[in-house]
Design a protein around this motif. Sequence first.
Motif, PDB file in Angstrom:
ATOM      1  N   THR A  56      41.328  39.135  38.858  1.00  0.00           N
ATOM      2  CA  THR A  56      41.902  38.609  37.628  1.00  0.00           C
ATOM      3  C   THR A  56      43.242  39.288  37.383  1.00  0.00           C
ATOM      4  O   THR A  56      43.443  40.444  37.774  1.00  0.00           O
ATOM      5  CB  THR A  56      40.984  38.853  36.423  1.00  0.00           C
ATOM      6  OG1 THR A  56      40.746  40.259  36.283  1.00  0.00           O
ATOM      7  CG2 THR A  56      39.666  38.119  36.583  1.00  0.00           C
TER       8      THR A  56
ATOM      9  N   VAL B 251      43.393  38.256  29.834  1.00  0.00           N
ATOM     10  CA  VAL B 251      43.370  37.722  31.197  1.00  0.00           C
ATOM     11  C   VAL B 251      44.242  36.475  31.262  1.00  0.00           C
ATOM     12  O   VAL B 251      44.065  35.532  30.488  1.00  0.00           O
ATOM     13  CB  VAL B 251      41.927  37.399  31.636  1.00  0.00           C
ATOM     14  CG1 VAL B 251      41.935  36.763  33.024  1.00  0.00           C
ATOM     15  CG2 VAL B 251      41.073  38.650  31.638  1.00  0.00           C
TER      16      VAL B 251
ATOM     17  N   TYR C 109      43.278  33.806  37.378  1.00  0.00           N
ATOM     18  CA  TYR C 109      42.219  34.118  38.340  1.00  0.00           C
ATOM     19  C   TYR C 109      42.762  33.767  39.722  1.00  0.00           C
ATOM     20  O   TYR C 109      43.296  32.671  39.930  1.00  0.00           O
ATOM     21  CB  TYR C 109      40.973  33.293  38.003  1.00  0.00           C
ATOM     22  CG  TYR C 109      40.003  33.084  39.143  1.00  0.00           C
ATOM     23  CD1 TYR C 109      39.018  34.029  39.424  1.00  0.00           C
ATOM     24  CD2 TYR C 109      40.065  31.936  39.934  1.00  0.00           C
ATOM     25  CE1 TYR C 109      38.122  33.832  40.457  1.00  0.00           C
ATOM     26  CE2 TYR C 109      39.167  31.733  40.979  1.00  0.00           C
ATOM     27  CZ  TYR C 109      38.199  32.687  41.227  1.00  0.00           C
ATOM     28  OH  TYR C 109      37.315  32.498  42.256  1.00  0.00           O
TER      29      TYR C 109
END
Length: 799
Positions: A526, A537, A540
């Motif tokens: 991440t 975040v 990904y």
Amino acid sequence: MGDAVRVGIIGSGPAGLAAACRAAELGIPHLLLEAEAHLAHTIFRYQKGKHVMAEPGVLPLRASIPFEAGKREAILEAWNARVAQLGVNVRYRANVTAIHGSKGNFTIVIADGSTVRAEYVVLAIGVQGNIRKLGCEGEDLEFVQYQLDDPDAYQNETIVVVGAGDAAIENAVALAARNKVTIVNRRDEFDRAKDGNNALILKAIEDGKLACVYNATVASVRPTPGAAKPGAVILNTAQGEAVIPVDRVIARLGATPPREFVERCGVMFPGKDPGAVPAVSPQYESNVPGLYIIGALAGFPLIKQAMNQGYEVVEFIEGRRPEPADAPLLKAKFARIPGFRSIDATLERIRARIPILSPLTPLQLREFLLDSEIRTPQPGEIIFRRNDYSNSFFSILDGSVEIAIDPVDDTRTLTLGSGQFFGEMSLISGRRRSATVRAGAGCVLIETPRRSMNKLIASVPSVKRVLDETFLLRAIQAHIAPGIDADALKDVVASATVRRFKAGETVFREGDAPGGLHLIRKGSVTVSRIIGGREVVLAYVPAGQYVGEMALLSDTPRTATVRAAVATETIELEGGAFKALLATRPELRARLEETYRQRVMANVNATAAAGSGSLVQFLMAQGLGEATDVLLIDESLCVRCDHCEKACADTHGGISRLDREAGPTVHNLHVPTSCRHCEHPHCMKDCPPDAIHRSPSGEVFISDACIGCGNCVRNCPYGVIQMGAPQPHRPSLWRWLLFGGEEPGAHTPVHDPSAPKKAVKCDMCKDLPGGPACVRACPTGAALRVSPERFIRIIQGSA
């Protein structure tokens, strides 16, 4: 003057015993020298009551001494009886310290000062004298041992067994009857064990008789004075450090060949690797004429193999040429090779043409090829396609293959010829195939299954080195520097290192000094930033992509924090070497700068949707980091009709593979309990009948070979597999809707509760052309199945 014999046999294990019995049967003057006071010391030291297996099952037994699967005691009794019946000449407590001379005139020196003269020597001493230890702090503590004689001698103890081979498995299962046992496996499966033992340990784990820690190594063993247990084992695991208080540690890590002694006898080894075995001919003769090596010392620890070799070596010494026991099997395989003449010639041709297999001894190569298949595809035939999920390994014996290196332009290809190999990237990473491969003219391939290849990698260090080095080069060429040849990448590859990160471990932090670029070869990461005082975040990134190019190109501190979402491996390319390459390759720099611009824009957009960060982080904990496909339900559209569950049950024999209500919900997004089709499926690694497979398009499914052991249910960390029996006939979803659950006049049979249960899970309706039934049956469009990358985009767009 010592004894004078035609054949001196050193070591009375299965190989030496079979050789001595054959010599006695033929009336050949011989002497069997055994250092202990009894025959077959290794088997004599097996735990009491141990069941000894007769493997490999495909091989017939060729020996003058009986052997079939059974209890240790029964086998030893039968062997002792046969030795007495044949009048085998045995000298016990004869520890051999040296062998001098050559064919026709050997002198065998024994520790008591006596000598034996022999025309030929058969060395069958095994490898058990050099036991491998833990190799860490505390390996010689009082409660650490490397042998188990009688498991019944221990009761009510907490015991950690370290190892994944047959001895470790048998010890752990036997001890579990009266103790609390944990077995530690440094890999994710028991691929070194015999099939029977593999099934045995998996069933014991499934039944809760013992625990297993996979992907773990022993960091240290420490005494704990004053504590309830005398010591503790500290493990490095994929989830971090784990501490287990113990009464006892039993490490069964195998042994290394007694190399120093063997080399003093004049025998040469093919390399310096500690695990290397002596080089011997197909007739088991070493480089010392007249000195033969058989059994575990030659790299063949299985009893049936060793006994066959013992029989055959005496035949060879007598000038006969018996066909090896595996010859019919190899002949049937090799018959597919154009111009096949003989097994020996083909084996030599394979060793000469395929460098990665050249370190194998002829005997190791025979075993390797027994597990492999010979393929002779037609020119243009597809071996595998880009994005397939197969993971076998291919060596090119003859001809060539064409690899499509550009996913957009099929005309851009790379040719691999005789002696090269391919398929290593999926073998190592577990990811989809990264390219489409087609056969060229005259193509002959050796296809080796993943389990057999992993066994070879674990047992022959030089093979592992070659695979790792090749993987580094090809991964860089495929994902970062396409079209750049190996010579130009030489310095970059030399500077590359493989880095391993546990789940949650930081690869680099926001604000760190600029460093190397990380190519993710296994797992996923991440990308996050500190926004408004908290970590958010932003992205990904799965295996096959890279991170870290932004700091590399701009020469500024890291702009984000990268963490492993699951256990992850990266290839770190050192900044200096990579910058030097960029200076000479403007097209490569332009490619990276374009990626840089795209990621800057993506980060800007993700920052604007910062509220999605906590959601992404939460979903990573639900398995998104290792998923390839996930079912998503938009709660704002879902009307709770359960048509998705009904459609799933209707498609799969009455058993629904999903639970709509179960699973986490954050904001309007719900992740029901349904299979994620992981990149490295936990369910697949421990399936005794090998019933769980991945289709070329990625679906993980369970075949009819399932035996209902439940190992996959235990191994799945997400609770998406269940045990169920086929249900009685049910109406289709549409008839159910029309008639309220019953068809007019339909007869519903009574369900048989005694029907055997088997494992069931989502297979994404892989055999239906319309795709997953759950998605198609949703009347509001609330259900959809997506890849993790698309999932992240949906989440960030909805925040």
